[in-house]
Scaffold this motif. Structure first.
Motif, PDB file in Angstrom:
ATOM      1  N   ASN A  23     -11.809  -3.951  29.645  1.00  0.00           N
ATOM      2  CA  ASN A  23     -12.779  -3.770  28.575  1.00  0.00           C
ATOM      3  C   ASN A  23     -13.395  -5.136  28.299  1.00  0.00           C
ATOM      4  O   ASN A  23     -12.682  -6.152  28.296  1.00  0.00           O
ATOM      5  CB  ASN A  23     -12.101  -3.218  27.317  1.00  0.00           C
ATOM      6  CG  ASN A  23     -13.077  -2.936  26.188  1.00  0.00           C
ATOM      7  OD1 ASN A  23     -13.639  -3.853  25.589  1.00  0.00           O
ATOM      8  ND2 ASN A  23     -13.278  -1.669  25.878  1.00  0.00           N
ATOM      9  N   VAL A  24     -14.704  -5.172  28.078  1.00  0.00           N
ATOM     10  CA  VAL A  24     -15.394  -6.459  27.927  1.00  0.00           C
ATOM     11  C   VAL A  24     -14.899  -7.243  26.724  1.00  0.00           C
ATOM     12  O   VAL A  24     -15.083  -8.463  26.649  1.00  0.00           O
ATOM     13  CB  VAL A  24     -16.924  -6.255  27.830  1.00  0.00           C
ATOM     14  CG1 VAL A  24     -17.465  -5.685  29.125  1.00  0.00           C
ATOM     15  CG2 VAL A  24     -17.300  -5.358  26.652  1.00  0.00           C
ATOM     16  N   TYR A  25     -14.236  -6.563  25.773  1.00  0.00           N
ATOM     17  CA  TYR A  25     -13.732  -7.231  24.584  1.00  0.00           C
ATOM     18  C   TYR A  25     -12.228  -7.538  24.666  1.00  0.00           C
ATOM     19  O   TYR A  25     -11.641  -7.998  23.687  1.00  0.00           O
ATOM     20  CB  TYR A  25     -14.004  -6.383  23.341  1.00  0.00           C
ATOM     21  CG  TYR A  25     -15.477  -6.229  23.052  1.00  0.00           C
ATOM     22  CD1 TYR A  25     -16.231  -7.303  22.589  1.00  0.00           C
ATOM     23  CD2 TYR A  25     -16.124  -5.010  23.260  1.00  0.00           C
ATOM     24  CE1 TYR A  25     -17.578  -7.182  22.325  1.00  0.00           C
ATOM     25  CE2 TYR A  25     -17.487  -4.872  22.996  1.00  0.00           C
ATOM     26  CZ  TYR A  25     -18.205  -5.959  22.532  1.00  0.00           C
ATOM     27  OH  TYR A  25     -19.553  -5.819  22.286  1.00  0.00           O
ATOM     28  N   MET A  26     -11.625  -7.289  25.825  1.00  0.00           N
ATOM     29  CA  MET A  26     -10.199  -7.554  26.003  1.00  0.00           C
ATOM     30  C   MET A  26     -10.022  -8.607  27.091  1.00  0.00           C
ATOM     31  O   MET A  26     -10.540  -8.453  28.200  1.00  0.00           O
ATOM     32  CB  MET A  26      -9.462  -6.264  26.383  1.00  0.00           C
ATOM     33  CG  MET A  26      -7.949  -6.414  26.451  1.00  0.00           C
ATOM     34  SD  MET A  26      -7.124  -4.909  27.056  1.00  0.00           S
ATOM     35  CE  MET A  26      -7.320  -3.832  25.644  1.00  0.00           C
ATOM     36  N   LYS A  27      -9.284  -9.662  26.768  1.00  0.00           N
ATOM     37  CA  LYS A  27      -9.130 -10.769  27.717  1.00  0.00           C
ATOM     38  C   LYS A  27      -8.335 -10.349  28.950  1.00  0.00           C
ATOM     39  O   LYS A  27      -8.576 -10.834  30.047  1.00  0.00           O
ATOM     40  CB  LYS A  27      -8.449 -11.961  27.036  1.00  0.00           C
ATOM     41  CG  LYS A  27      -9.247 -12.597  25.913  1.00  0.00           C
ATOM     42  CD  LYS A  27      -8.525 -13.817  25.353  1.00  0.00           C
ATOM     43  CE  LYS A  27      -9.309 -14.440  24.197  1.00  0.00           C
ATOM     44  NZ  LYS A  27      -9.300 -13.569  22.991  1.00  0.00           N
ATOM     45  N   LYS A  28      -7.359  -9.481  28.772  1.00  0.00           N
ATOM     46  CA  LYS A  28      -6.504  -9.042  29.871  1.00  0.00           C
ATOM     47  C   LYS A  28      -6.838  -7.606  30.259  1.00  0.00           C
ATOM     48  O   LYS A  28      -7.554  -6.896  29.542  1.00  0.00           O
ATOM     49  CB  LYS A  28      -5.034  -9.145  29.470  1.00  0.00           C
ATOM     50  CG  LYS A  28      -4.604 -10.526  29.011  1.00  0.00           C
ATOM     51  CD  LYS A  28      -4.532 -11.524  30.152  1.00  0.00           C
ATOM     52  CE  LYS A  28      -3.270 -11.363  30.941  1.00  0.00           C
ATOM     53  NZ  LYS A  28      -3.084 -12.402  31.986  1.00  0.00           N
ATOM     54  N   ALA A  29      -6.319  -7.174  31.409  1.00  0.00           N
ATOM     55  CA  ALA A  29      -6.519  -5.810  31.885  1.00  0.00           C
ATOM     56  C   ALA A  29      -5.277  -4.975  31.594  1.00  0.00           C
ATOM     57  O   ALA A  29      -4.209  -5.500  31.267  1.00  0.00           O
ATOM     58  CB  ALA A  29      -6.821  -5.816  33.374  1.00  0.00           C
ATOM     59  N   VAL A  30      -5.413  -3.645  31.711  1.00  0.00           N
ATOM     60  CA  VAL A  30      -4.282  -2.738  31.580  1.00  0.00           C
ATOM     61  C   VAL A  30      -4.288  -1.779  32.760  1.00  0.00           C
ATOM     62  O   VAL A  30      -5.284  -1.659  33.491  1.00  0.00           O
ATOM     63  CB  VAL A  30      -4.297  -1.953  30.246  1.00  0.00           C
ATOM     64  CG1 VAL A  30      -4.323  -2.911  29.065  1.00  0.00           C
ATOM     65  CG2 VAL A  30      -5.478  -0.988  30.184  1.00  0.00           C
ATOM     66  N   LEU A  31      -3.162  -1.093  32.945  1.00  0.00           N
ATOM     67  CA  LEU A  31      -3.016  -0.147  34.043  1.00  0.00           C
ATOM     68  C   LEU A  31      -2.428   1.150  33.511  1.00  0.00           C
ATOM     69  O   LEU A  31      -1.426   1.139  32.788  1.00  0.00           O
ATOM     70  CB  LEU A  31      -2.089  -0.741  35.109  1.00  0.00           C
ATOM     71  CG  LEU A  31      -1.917   0.027  36.415  1.00  0.00           C
ATOM     72  CD1 LEU A  31      -3.205   0.010  37.233  1.00  0.00           C
ATOM     73  CD2 LEU A  31      -0.778  -0.568  37.246  1.00  0.00           C
ATOM     74  N   PHE A  32      -3.074   2.275  33.843  1.00  0.00           N
ATOM     75  CA  PHE A  32      -2.507   3.591  33.546  1.00  0.00           C
ATOM     76  C   PHE A  32      -1.794   4.090  34.795  1.00  0.00           C
ATOM     77  O   PHE A  32      -2.423   4.332  35.837  1.00  0.00           O
ATOM     78  CB  PHE A  32      -3.603   4.582  33.143  1.00  0.00           C
ATOM     79  CG  PHE A  32      -4.164   4.362  31.772  1.00  0.00           C
ATOM     80  CD1 PHE A  32      -3.398   4.576  30.640  1.00  0.00           C
ATOM     81  CD2 PHE A  32      -5.474   3.945  31.605  1.00  0.00           C
ATOM     82  CE1 PHE A  32      -3.915   4.383  29.369  1.00  0.00           C
ATOM     83  CE2 PHE A  32      -6.006   3.747  30.336  1.00  0.00           C
ATOM     84  CZ  PHE A  32      -5.229   3.963  29.218  1.00  0.00           C
ATOM     85  N   ASP A  33      -0.496   4.229  34.706  1.00  0.00           N
ATOM     86  CA  ASP A  33       0.386   4.655  35.785  1.00  0.00           C
ATOM     87  C   ASP A  33       0.421   3.626  36.915  1.00  0.00           C
ATOM     88  O   ASP A  33      -0.464   2.789  37.061  1.00  0.00           O
ATOM     89  CB  ASP A  33       0.042   6.049  36.301  1.00  0.00           C
ATOM     90  CG  ASP A  33       0.817   7.140  35.551  1.00  0.00           C
ATOM     91  OD1 ASP A  33       1.892   6.826  35.013  1.00  0.00           O
ATOM     92  OD2 ASP A  33       0.347   8.287  35.499  1.00  0.00           O
ATOM     93  N   CYS A  34       1.494   3.716  37.688  1.00  0.00           N
ATOM     94  CA  CYS A  34       1.799   2.650  38.637  1.00  0.00           C
ATOM     95  C   CYS A  34       2.369   3.255  39.915  1.00  0.00           C
ATOM     96  O   CYS A  34       3.475   2.911  40.346  1.00  0.00           O
ATOM     97  CB  CYS A  34       2.781   1.668  37.986  1.00  0.00           C
ATOM     98  SG  CYS A  34       3.050   0.136  38.862  1.00  0.00           S
ATOM     99  N   GLY A  35       1.618   4.197  40.504  1.00  0.00           N
ATOM    100  CA  GLY A  35       2.002   4.705  41.813  1.00  0.00           C
ATOM    101  C   GLY A  35       1.695   3.643  42.867  1.00  0.00           C
ATOM    102  O   GLY A  35       1.563   2.455  42.555  1.00  0.00           O
TER     103      GLY A  35
END
Length: 334
Positions: A23-35
């Motif tokens: 997200n352009v307003y979030m410094k870090k990334a996130v991950l949904f699920d980890c297959g």
């Protein structure tokens, strides 16, 4: 509608689950699920701060090993969320290796277990040989980076499968044309104004830089002239949920008015019996959740691998009667 998100599915939609989210307003990334972590490089993995695991079937969690290998020298703290039993799942993964040479590494994994009875957590730090250390947590753990937060619900899949909603914080923008019209000049006061509005300090007096020098304004006065309030862009992730009415109601409620809905569409409608047996959504039910949740954009995924051989027929049913301008097409790529 302009989106604040950049999304990428890390595999074919007919393969293991995993969606990389910025997200352009979030410094870090996130991950949904980890297959299986296919279409993602190590630098991107090391930019992830939070991972949201729906459940720990192998196609949603087997990428943890690569994540672990990549993160060892990163110095990061990564928080994983998952369902009941999740702390033991993480502990078991880490117990599969020998860790006698990592005590000067600075990486830490936090496992947060979300259950219908509450939240509990554990920390696994390299400096302690990845031994489990229990954490006392409350719902503040759901407040993640840069004002973003997480909501969730439990969906039945023979076990609990967690649906997640990443909630974007309330934002304030300043109308540039109004700035010019009123003779205001950019400066640090704009940040002060935004913070004061968010804190609801309506009686504050702030110093405003203008073309005629610094002038004092009441917060309410200056806010009424300049402030605009963009709608928050939430993103909801729903997968591995049985085609029951209870799950349907929960999914619609969790995704209500989402900016983006990421949802499984595992089986074609003529395979509804198989969907019931395997406890997954059919195309028709997935589209109904999208429609009745009033989500703006949608991306369907987690398709049964057998349909990879008949993509044209599958996508014809999936996209029939939908507005293609509202479809996020990452699912069309391998």
């Amino acid at each position: 509608m302009k989106s604040n998100y950049i999304l990428r599915r890390v595999n074919s939609p007919f393969d293991d689950s995993g969606i990389f989210v910025r997200n352009v307003y979030m410094k870090k990334a996130v991950l949904f699920d980890c297959g299986r972590l296919g279409n993602i490089d190590n630098s991107e993995l090391n930019d992830i701060s939070h991972v949201f695991i729906s459940h720990t079937h192998i196609d949603h969690f087997n990428g943890f090993d690569r994540f672990l290998r990549t993160a060892l020298l990163s110095g990061n703290t990564i928080t994983f969320f998952g369902p009941a039993g999740f702390i033991n799942n993480v502990k078991g993964k880490l117990a599969g290796y020998t860790w006698n040479l990592i005590y000067d590494y600075d990486v830490t994994f936090i496992a947060v277990e979300l259950t219908e009875k509450g939240i509990k957590g554990a920390e696994f730090a390299a400096k302690n040989g990845f031994k489990e250390e229990k954490l006392t947590l409350d719902r503040n753990i759901l407040n993640i980076n840069d004002g973003f937060s997480i909501d969730y619900d439990f969906l039945y899949h023979g076990i609990n499968s967690i649906g997640y909603r990443l909630k974007e914080p309330k934002r304030i923008s300043i109308n540039k044309e109004k700035m010019e019209e009123y003779g205001f000049v950019k400066g640090p006061w704009i940040r002060i104004l935004k913070d004061a509005i968010l804190a609801e300090r309506s009686n504050d007096i702030i110093n405003v830089e203008t073309k005629n020098g610094v002038q004092k304004f009441y917060l309410n006065d200056i806010a009424s002239k300049l402030a605009e309030y963009p709608e928050s862009q939430d993103i909801t992730y729903i997968t591995d949920t049985a085609p029951t009415f209870e799950n349907y109601k929960k999914a619609v409620k969790l995704a209500k008015n989402s900016h983006i809905l990421l949802i499984e569409a595992v089986f074609m409608n003529n395979d509804i019996i198989h969907a019931v047996e395997k406890k997954h959504l059919s195309i028709g039910l997935s589209k109904a959740v999208y429609k009745y949740s009033n989500s703006y954009y949608v991306s369907f995924g987690h398709f049964a691998p057998k349909y990879d051989r008949v993509r044209d027929v599958f996508f014809q049913e999936l996209y029939d009667d939908l507005d293609m301008d509202r479809i996020i097409k990452m699912e069309l790529h391998r």
